[in-house]
Each structure stands twice: as C-alpha cells, then as structure tokens.
Motif scaffolding. Structure first.
Motif, PDB file in Angstrom:
ATOM      1  N   LEU A 221     -10.043 -10.112   8.345  1.00 50.97           N
ATOM      2  CA  LEU A 221      -9.949  -8.882   7.555  1.00 50.97           C
ATOM      3  C   LEU A 221     -11.116  -7.940   7.817  1.00 50.97           C
ATOM      4  O   LEU A 221     -11.056  -6.767   7.442  1.00 50.97           O
ATOM      5  N   GLN A 222     -12.152  -8.422   8.475  1.00 47.04           N
ATOM      6  CA  GLN A 222     -13.203  -7.509   8.916  1.00 47.04           C
ATOM      7  C   GLN A 222     -12.716  -6.630  10.063  1.00 47.04           C
ATOM      8  O   GLN A 222     -13.272  -5.552  10.297  1.00 47.04           O
ATOM      9  N   ALA A 223     -11.697  -7.091  10.766  1.00 51.13           N
ATOM     10  CA  ALA A 223     -11.063  -6.282  11.805  1.00 51.13           C
ATOM     11  C   ALA A 223      -9.842  -5.536  11.282  1.00 51.13           C
ATOM     12  O   ALA A 223      -9.291  -4.679  11.976  1.00 51.13           O
ATOM     13  N   ASP A 224      -9.407  -5.853  10.083  1.00 58.56           N
ATOM     14  CA  ASP A 224      -8.250  -5.205   9.453  1.00 58.56           C
ATOM     15  C   ASP A 224      -8.615  -4.917   7.998  1.00 58.56           C
ATOM     16  O   ASP A 224      -8.037  -5.470   7.067  1.00 58.56           O
ATOM     17  N   ARG A 225      -9.596  -4.053   7.818  1.00 54.50           N
ATOM     18  CA  ARG A 225     -10.163  -3.825   6.495  1.00 54.50           C
ATOM     19  C   ARG A 225      -9.163  -3.220   5.508  1.00 54.50           C
ATOM     20  O   ARG A 225      -9.308  -3.384   4.293  1.00 54.50           O
ATOM     21  N   GLN A 226      -8.143  -2.550   6.011  1.00 53.37           N
ATOM     22  CA  GLN A 226      -7.110  -1.987   5.133  1.00 53.37           C
ATOM     23  C   GLN A 226      -5.986  -2.974   4.858  1.00 53.37           C
ATOM     24  O   GLN A 226      -5.002  -2.643   4.193  1.00 53.37           O
ATOM     25  N   ARG A 227      -6.132  -4.186   5.413  1.00 53.33           N
ATOM     26  CA  ARG A 227      -5.114  -5.239   5.232  1.00 53.33           C
ATOM     27  C   ARG A 227      -3.715  -4.750   5.609  1.00 53.33           C
ATOM     28  O   ARG A 227      -2.742  -4.905   4.879  1.00 53.33           O
ATOM     29  N   ASN A 253      -2.895  -8.949   3.232  1.00 52.27           N
ATOM     30  CA  ASN A 253      -1.914  -7.894   3.033  1.00 52.27           C
ATOM     31  C   ASN A 253      -1.039  -8.171   1.811  1.00 52.27           C
ATOM     32  O   ASN A 253      -0.488  -9.267   1.659  1.00 52.27           O
ATOM     33  N   GLN A 254      -0.897  -7.161   0.946  1.00 47.04           N
ATOM     34  CA  GLN A 254      -0.160  -7.350  -0.308  1.00 47.04           C
ATOM     35  C   GLN A 254       1.275  -7.804  -0.084  1.00 47.04           C
ATOM     36  O   GLN A 254       1.787  -8.678  -0.792  1.00 47.04           O
ATOM     37  N   ALA A 255       1.951  -7.210   0.899  1.00 53.06           N
ATOM     38  CA  ALA A 255       3.353  -7.560   1.141  1.00 53.06           C
ATOM     39  C   ALA A 255       3.479  -9.001   1.624  1.00 53.06           C
ATOM     40  O   ALA A 255       4.420  -9.717   1.235  1.00 53.06           O
ATOM     41  N   LEU A 256       2.540  -9.441   2.461  1.00 51.31           N
ATOM     42  CA  LEU A 256       2.573 -10.829   2.932  1.00 51.31           C
ATOM     43  C   LEU A 256       2.275 -11.797   1.791  1.00 51.31           C
ATOM     44  O   LEU A 256       2.919 -12.845   1.672  1.00 51.31           O
ATOM     45  N   ILE A 257       1.308 -11.449   0.950  1.00 54.50           N
ATOM     46  CA  ILE A 257       0.998 -12.291  -0.206  1.00 54.50           C
ATOM     47  C   ILE A 257       2.212 -12.386  -1.137  1.00 54.50           C
ATOM     48  O   ILE A 257       2.576 -13.467  -1.618  1.00 54.50           O
ATOM     49  N   LYS A 258       2.864 -11.266  -1.373  1.00 52.62           N
ATOM     50  CA  LYS A 258       4.038 -11.262  -2.252  1.00 52.62           C
ATOM     51  C   LYS A 258       5.160 -12.103  -1.672  1.00 52.62           C
ATOM     52  O   LYS A 258       5.815 -12.885  -2.393  1.00 52.62           O
ATOM     53  N   ALA A 259       5.396 -11.977  -0.363  1.00 49.26           N
ATOM     54  CA  ALA A 259       6.475 -12.740   0.275  1.00 49.26           C
ATOM     55  C   ALA A 259       6.186 -14.230   0.216  1.00 49.26           C
ATOM     56  O   ALA A 259       7.084 -15.041  -0.074  1.00 49.26           O
ATOM     57  N   LEU A 260       4.937 -14.619   0.483  1.00 52.87           N
ATOM     58  CA  LEU A 260       4.578 -16.041   0.413  1.00 52.87           C
ATOM     59  C   LEU A 260       4.690 -16.552  -1.015  1.00 52.87           C
ATOM     60  O   LEU A 260       5.146 -17.685  -1.241  1.00 52.87           O
ATOM     61  N   ARG A 261       4.333 -15.719  -1.965  1.00 52.82           N
ATOM     62  CA  ARG A 261       4.462 -16.110  -3.373  1.00 52.82           C
ATOM     63  C   ARG A 261       5.930 -16.348  -3.734  1.00 52.82           C
ATOM     64  O   ARG A 261       6.247 -17.276  -4.496  1.00 52.82           O
TER      65      ARG A 261
END
Length: 388
Positions: A221-227, A253-261
């Motif tokens: 996430l240091q290379a993708d600071r906007q996630r 990333n919020q969408a990835l977290i939501k999908a995994l949830r």
C-alpha cells in the motif's frame, strides 16, 4: 457416491506424501528432526496469554463473533499499520479480521474469479495461494521466480492471452519459500502493471517483521496509497508466535475488503473474542519481543548456513524469513521429492521438497529453522552422512 471434479486437482499433495514418509521414518525408530513445516517453536508471550485467559471469565466473549464484534481488533490493526507504515486506513471499510491470513488468501479468489479466469501466481509459491484458485475453478499462470532475477517475477514475460483473462495477481515478499525480498520500486512496478491490466493485486505479508538487517520491508500500500487495486494480508502467527490461535487481518481496497467479507459471511464467523483481545494486546503493546524473535532466527540461520558449508553444501544466506532455500547437489537435483523422502527414511531429517511449491521449485529444498542451533547442527551432520 460422487464428488465434485474440483477435488481432482487437490488429490496430489507433496506435503501429504511427506507426512507419510515422516510417519514411516518414526515407525522405523528414526529420531525425527522436522524442518519441513514453517510453524514456529517459540512460545506466545505471557502478556498475550494473560489477556486471553482473562477473557475466558467474561461471558460476553462466549457467543458468536460477527463483524461488528471485531471492531476493537480492527481499530488496533489500523493503528498498528499507521504506526508501522505511516498510512491511515479506515478500520470499518479497509480492515477485515481473518481466521489467519491463509483464510483470506484462499477465499479471495471466490470473490474475484469466474470459472476459467486466470490468477497470476508466484512459482514457486505458497500452496494455499494455488488451492484457493483451484476451489474457485480458476486457471493458474505461474510466474517463474528464478535465481537470476532475484526470485522476482518478470511481468513482461506474461503472455497477452493470459492477461486478457486474468483477474488477480498474488505476490508475497519476504517470500516463502525462497526467502527473497522486494523493494518499493518493484511494488510500484507491480501496482502500475495491475492498474494497466485491471488486476486485483494481492500481497501476502506474513514475514513483515522477520528480516535480519533491521530494515522494514515495504507494504504494497506504500506503492498504492489510494488503495486502488491492492489488498494486503497479515498474520499474528510469525511476529507474535500465535500460529495455533489462527488470527490475522486484511487491509486494503474497500471493494476488495467488502467482497472478501461477503465470502467470509457465507462460510464462517470469527474466532473466539478472547483470542482477538490477545491479538489487540500484541499489536498495541511493546514490540520488543519481536526483536528477540528475529535475533533467535538470525542465530539459527547463521548456525545452519555454517553447518551446511561444513558438510560441503554451500547455500545463500537469507536476509529474511525463517527459511533457507537451497539448491540441491547436482546428483539429487532432478527429483526433490525423492531426495526428501529418501533423506527422512535414512536420517530422520525432514525437509520440504521444492517441487511442492511449484514446478520452478524443482531442484531445491526448503529448510524451516524451527529448532535451536544444536538441533540444526545435528540435522546438518546427518544430511552430510547422507549426501556424502
């Protein structure tokens, strides 16, 4: 009785075969020195155990643990991450508690892949990364990790037809099994590549603390600071010697977290809340025990590299992880599985065959440094008798 076709891909398992070989060696009265499993032999710190023990007396911890009941843990994980990497994340939308990071890496393909979609995986790589793609009916493209490229994938070598059907890439540095490390420039290249081809970028980060030069390996996430494309998986198993407690978390990333949830909600609840209390104490408390843990594994690394050199097997000195990734002597290099099976039968020393981590792992074995130096030295002595 009929079973699903997906089980066919899971029927062959090198590590299950090694378990059979280890059992046979024990039955033949060999004294087993098991260097095949990356499960730390170090104990969990007492203050963590005390937090869990106190929770046992609290009946509010005894019921099911749904998402909302993990918030204190998610806040602790977010605070730990901000302190370590200087990046603020939202504990409600960008952090997810997991029953070990392996749960996350194995379940995420169910959220990303339709049958036939490709996942870009490291070869060699951690077996559960492959298993999750199998269960999602995806296809795997193994990105070869070769010594001449410092065990980093060459993204330009990935065929265009594969990229046209790919949905995700999985990386993990410091790397199991090769012990390779990656810098921020490499991660920046990976993020840009995944943005170009609309790929989810998954980084498995269990060895975030287990480096021997006191440097801090970068977060994806240091290379993708906007996630925008990335999700990262952490575990309490290595840094805090909590492997048996099965606690980890994802950040990204919020969408990835939501999908995994969503996948997680269909499969399980969370672990016992008392375990989460112990994990909170670990993340928020003194990190000095981690320094002692790292020094322990560095001492073991040095002892084993020296002991192997003394029997004529020179191996690179790894700069991270609890492993040594060693190219087999030439006369054994064509079949790492046979070498490991014959070795444990003859000496009682169990290693992991490189082939079990992918076809590019053939010709190598992995040593897990999960015993004190004296035991590692004894294992090297036995190996020396076998190979010489």
């Amino acid at each position: 009785m009929q079973f699903a076709d997906r089980l066919k891909s899971l029927s062959a398992n090198v590590f299950a075969d090694m378990d059979v070989a280890k059992a046979a060696a024990i039955a033949a009265d060999q004294h087993l020195i098991d260097l095949s499993l990356g499960s730390s032999d170090l104990p969990t710190e007492g203050y963590i155990l005390e937090a869990i023990a106190q929770a046992l007396q609290d009946p509010t911890t005894h019921g099911y643990a749904l998402f909302q009941s993990t918030r204190d843990f998610r806040v602790a994980a977010a605070n730990w991450y901000a302190q370590k990497f200087g990046i603020t994340v939202d504990p409600d939308t960008e952090v997810l508690a997991l029953i070990g990071s392996q749960e996350g890496t194995a379940h995420l393909p169910l959220a990303l892949l339709n049958p036939g979609d490709f996942a870009l995986l490291q070869d060699p790589g951690y077996p559960s990364h492959y298993g999750g793609v199998y269960l999602a009916s995806g296809q795997m493209y193994g990105m070869p990790l070769l010594a001449e490229h410092n065990f980093l994938p060459v993204f330009s070598d990935i065929p265009t037809p594969v990229l046209q059907s790919a949905k995700m890439m999985v990386l993990s540095y410091p790397h199991n099994p090769t012990a390779a490390i990656a810098n921020l420039d490499f991660f920046t290249e990976a993020v840009e590549f995944c943005q170009q081809y609309n790929l989810a970028l998954v980084h498995d980060f269990p060895y975030v603390d287990l480096v021997f030069d006191r440097s801090q390996p970068p977060s994806i996430l240091q290379a993708d600071r906007q996630r925008q494309v990335a999700i990262e998986f952490f575990t309490m198993s290595k840094s805090y010697n909590m492997g048996g407690f099965r606690v980890g978390f994802a950040i990204g990333n919020q969408a990835l977290i939501k999908a995994l949830r969503q996948v997680k909600a269909a499969v399980d609840f969370n672990q016992y809340r008392g375990i989460l209390r112990g994990a909170i104490v670990a993340l928020a408390g003194s990190q000095e025990p981690i320094d002692r843990m790292v020094q322990t594994f560095q001492d073991r690394r040095d002892a084993m590299v020296k002991a192997l050199a003394e029997i004529g097997w020179k191996v690179p000195t790894p700069s991270a992880t609890m492993y040594i990734w060693a190219r087999l002597p030439e006369r054994f290099a064509s079949d790492s599985v046979k070498f490991c099976q014959d070795l444990v039968q003859a000496t009682g020393v169990a290693l992991s065959p490189g082939k079990g981590f992918g076809k590019s792992g053939e010709g190598y074995v992995r040593f897990a440094l999960v015993h004190p130096p004296s035991v590692l030295q004894e294992s090297a002595r036995r190996i020396g008798e076998f190979i010489n």
